[in-house]
Design an enzyme around this catalytic site. Structure first.
Site, PDB file in Angstrom:
ATOM      1  N   ASN A 101       0.826  -1.211   0.000  1.00 56.06           N
ATOM      2  CA  ASN A 101       0.000   0.000   0.000  1.00 56.06           C
ATOM      3  C   ASN A 101       0.855   1.254   0.000  1.00 56.06           C
ATOM      4  OD1 ASN A 101      -0.596   1.934   2.564  1.00 56.06           O
ATOM      5  ND2 ASN A 101       0.325  -0.005   3.254  1.00 56.06           N
ATOM      6  N   PHE A 105      -1.900   8.158   4.650  1.00 56.29           N
ATOM      7  CA  PHE A 105      -2.754   8.716   5.725  1.00 56.29           C
ATOM      8  C   PHE A 105      -4.039   9.399   5.245  1.00 56.29           C
ATOM      9  CE2 PHE A 105       1.283   9.744   8.479  1.00 56.29           C
ATOM     10  CZ  PHE A 105       1.533   8.396   8.611  1.00 56.29           C
ATOM     11  N   SER A 167       5.864   5.483   8.705  1.00 53.91           N
ATOM     12  CA  SER A 167       5.200   5.124   7.445  1.00 53.91           C
ATOM     13  C   SER A 167       6.100   5.506   6.272  1.00 53.91           C
ATOM     14  CB  SER A 167       3.862   5.856   7.315  1.00 53.91           C
ATOM     15  OG  SER A 167       3.390   5.727   5.989  1.00 53.91           O
ATOM     16  N   ASN A 169       4.984   6.134   3.389  1.00 54.32           N
ATOM     17  CA  ASN A 169       4.114   6.729   2.367  1.00 54.32           C
ATOM     18  C   ASN A 169       3.827   8.215   2.533  1.00 54.32           C
ATOM     19  OD1 ASN A 169       3.880   4.231   1.095  1.00 54.32           O
ATOM     20  ND2 ASN A 169       2.335   3.597   2.594  1.00 54.32           N
ATOM     21  N   THR A 170       4.483   8.841   3.505  1.00 55.51           N
ATOM     22  CA  THR A 170       4.398  10.298   3.639  1.00 55.51           C
ATOM     23  C   THR A 170       5.821  10.815   3.467  1.00 55.51           C
ATOM     24  OG1 THR A 170       2.472  10.246   5.078  1.00 55.51           O
ATOM     25  CG2 THR A 170       3.880  12.197   5.247  1.00 55.51           C
ATOM     26  N   LYS A 208       6.049   4.020  17.026  1.00 59.87           N
ATOM     27  CA  LYS A 208       6.018   2.924  16.042  1.00 59.87           C
ATOM     28  C   LYS A 208       7.249   3.019  15.140  1.00 59.87           C
ATOM     29  CE  LYS A 208       2.990   0.508  12.833  1.00 59.87           C
ATOM     30  NZ  LYS A 208       1.615   0.312  12.381  1.00 59.87           N
ATOM     31  N   ASN A 237       6.199  -1.125  11.378  1.00 61.51           N
ATOM     32  CA  ASN A 237       5.412  -0.655  10.241  1.00 61.51           C
ATOM     33  C   ASN A 237       5.735  -1.501   8.993  1.00 61.51           C
ATOM     34  OD1 ASN A 237       3.745   1.115   8.676  1.00 61.51           O
ATOM     35  ND2 ASN A 237       4.218   2.730  10.148  1.00 61.51           N
TER      36      ASN A 237
HETATM   37  C1  LIG Z   1      -3.357  -1.044   3.661  1.00 63.32           C
HETATM   38  C2  LIG Z   1      -2.527  -0.727   4.883  1.00 63.32           C
HETATM   39  C3  LIG Z   1      -2.656   0.510   5.507  1.00 63.32           C
HETATM   40  C4  LIG Z   1      -1.904   0.808   6.639  1.00 63.32           C
HETATM   41  N1  LIG Z   1      -2.054   2.027   7.247  1.00 63.32           N
HETATM   42  C5  LIG Z   1      -1.341   2.306   8.367  1.00 63.32           C
HETATM   43  C6  LIG Z   1      -1.522   3.524   9.050  1.00 63.32           C
HETATM   44  O1  LIG Z   1      -2.342   4.373   8.676  1.00 63.32           O
HETATM   45  N2  LIG Z   1      -0.775   3.745  10.157  1.00 63.32           N
HETATM   46  C7  LIG Z   1       0.125   2.852  10.626  1.00 63.32           C
HETATM   47  O2  LIG Z   1       0.785   3.099  11.639  1.00 63.32           O
HETATM   48  N3  LIG Z   1       0.309   1.666  10.010  1.00 63.32           N
HETATM   49  C8  LIG Z   1      -0.397   1.373   8.907  1.00 63.32           C
HETATM   50  N4  LIG Z   1      -0.231   0.166   8.288  1.00 63.32           N
HETATM   51  C9  LIG Z   1       0.773  -0.791   8.816  1.00 63.32           C
HETATM   52  C10 LIG Z   1       0.163  -1.807   9.788  1.00 63.32           C
HETATM   53  O3  LIG Z   1      -0.315  -1.185  10.949  1.00 63.32           O
HETATM   54  C11 LIG Z   1       1.213  -2.842  10.209  1.00 63.32           C
HETATM   55  O4  LIG Z   1       2.253  -2.184  10.898  1.00 63.32           O
HETATM   56  C12 LIG Z   1       1.800  -3.602   9.029  1.00 63.32           C
HETATM   57  O5  LIG Z   1       0.823  -3.841   8.038  1.00 63.32           O
HETATM   58  C13 LIG Z   1       2.422  -4.914   9.456  1.00 63.32           C
HETATM   59  O6  LIG Z   1       1.467  -5.793   9.998  1.00 63.32           O
HETATM   60  P1  LIG Z   1       0.813  -7.031   9.152  1.00 63.32           P
HETATM   61  O7  LIG Z   1       1.941  -7.769   8.547  1.00 63.32           O
HETATM   62  O8  LIG Z   1      -0.001  -7.777  10.153  1.00 63.32           O
HETATM   63  O9  LIG Z   1      -0.034  -6.384   8.113  1.00 63.32           O
HETATM   64  C14 LIG Z   1      -0.987  -0.150   7.153  1.00 63.32           C
HETATM   65  C15 LIG Z   1      -0.870  -1.398   6.532  1.00 63.32           C
HETATM   66  C16 LIG Z   1      -1.633  -1.701   5.424  1.00 63.32           C
HETATM   67  C17 LIG Z   1      -1.485  -3.043   4.779  1.00 63.32           C
END
Ligand SMILES: Cc1cc2nc3c(=O)[nH]c(=O)nc-3n(C[C@H](O)[C@H](O)[C@H](O)COP(=O)(O)O)c2cc1C
Length: 331
Positions: A101, A105, A167, A169-170, A208, A237
């Protein structure tokens, strides 16, 4: 059967709030208690919660409370409303058990999200962590102002905060965690908390981290965080690494799920060891590539106090929380 995996990822994502509401109406039940514990006056019925990014605006808090989550991390919330990044912002790879992704935000903004959390907390004791981030137009030298504003806005309703400077993505966000910047960034946040504490009970603040940091950088970040009296860490993350992937995701954006597992576990090991005698006072949340009940239990054995999932919710479905509870109680 997981019919949502037949749909294009963006469509499945857009339909998911409705589907989850229906699912939780049919399958609702009390929060399963397993390995319950209390930390800093927050009571967790169980150790498995929802990761940041699933419920960015706290729209579905009732759903999570009905399907077995031990706690929920909402957000990332930004001070002002903002749209997602333009273009394609998500994809998935079943072969890799991974998501990609670059959402950036998307948020309804603090005012709207505040009322969602406030209304929920009036009728539920489920712990809610609020994950906070800056608006993309805010320059890094002013970023702390966004985080302070969010802390102030949510202080009366959040159980704890997660500061997201990891993140991918910012643009430039991860630079805030660099040694030259972190202390300057954290100081105003902790000062703001001290001022809020004069009138309200102290709320924990967690940081985080990115999985793409070198071990020495992780240790430096931990040291600076301890100097600033942070209360814990969320590890980790999404990653910029594309190592070992079968599907060629674009180079920008973050990958989550199984390919992140090793890096997330490594971060947990480094942080647990480095915290040493401080560890028992701090909260460690492990997230990243937790795909099975055994993965959840392994993270706890490795030293995590709590565990979170995002990608497993997509590949395993919303029953995952109760499945883990069942397996723990059957052990
Ligand atoms: C589509 C998507 C959107 C996410 N958005 C955020 C976010 O807004 N803030 C954040 O701290 N982490 C975000 N994450 C990261 C997740 O919180 C997590 O740290 C990461 O996906 C690893 O966990 P997983 O392997 O269980 O997915 C996002 C992950 C995905 C897949």
């Amino acid at each position: 059967m997981k019919p949502w995996l037949w749909l294009p990822p963006q469509l499945a994502h857009d339909l998911s709030p409705l589907a989850l509401q229906l699912y939780s109406l049919i399958n609702r039940g009390p929060t399963p208690a397993w390995n319950s514990f209390a930390w800093n006056k927050i009571v967790f019925e169980n150790r498995l919660g929802l990761a940041g990014g699933v419920d960015k605006n706290g729209d579905l808090l009732n759903v999570w409370s009905h399907i077995g989550c031990g706690f929920v991390e909402i957000g990332t919330v930004t001070p002002d409303y903002q749209k997602p990044n333009p273009g394609k912002i998500m994809d998935r790879s079943t072969a890799d058990e991974a998501l990609w992704n670059k959402m950036g935000f998307p948020s309804l903004g603090a005012s709207e999200v505040f009322y969602n959390v406030k209304n929920f907390k009036q009728q539920s004791s489920l712990p809610v962590f609020v994950n906070i981030g800056k608006n993309r137009v805010t320059e890094n030298d002013k970023a702390h102002l966004d985080y302070v504003a969010l802390l102030q806005r949510f202080y009366s309703v959040a159980d704890a905060f997660v500061v997201n400077i990891s993140s991918p993505n910012t643009f430039g966000l991860r630079e805030l965690a660099q040694p030259a910047n972190l202390n300057k960034f954290l100081k105003p946040l902790l000062k703001a908390r001290t001022e809020l504490n004069e009138e309200q009970a102290e709320k924990p603040i967690l940081l985080k981290l990115s999985p793409d940091l070198e071990s020495d950088d992780i240790k430096r970040i931990i040291d600076t965080s301890l100097e600033n009296k942070l209360d814990g860490f969320v590890l980790t993350n999404t990653t910029l690494s594309r190592d070992g992937l079968k599907k060629p995701f674009p180079p920008e954006g973050g990958v989550s799920g199984k390919p992140l597992q090793a890096a997330s576990k490594k971060a947990l090991q480094i942080v647990s060891a480095h915290l040493n005698s401080e560890k028992s006072k701090k909260l460690i949340i492990s997230v990243g590539g937790v795909m099975t009940a055994d993965d959840v239990f392994e993270r706890i054995e490795m030293g995590a106090d709590l565990v979170e999932i995002y990608t497993a919710l997509i590949f395993k479905g919303p029953n995952f929380f109760r499945e883990v509870a069942g397996q723990f109680n059957g052990k």
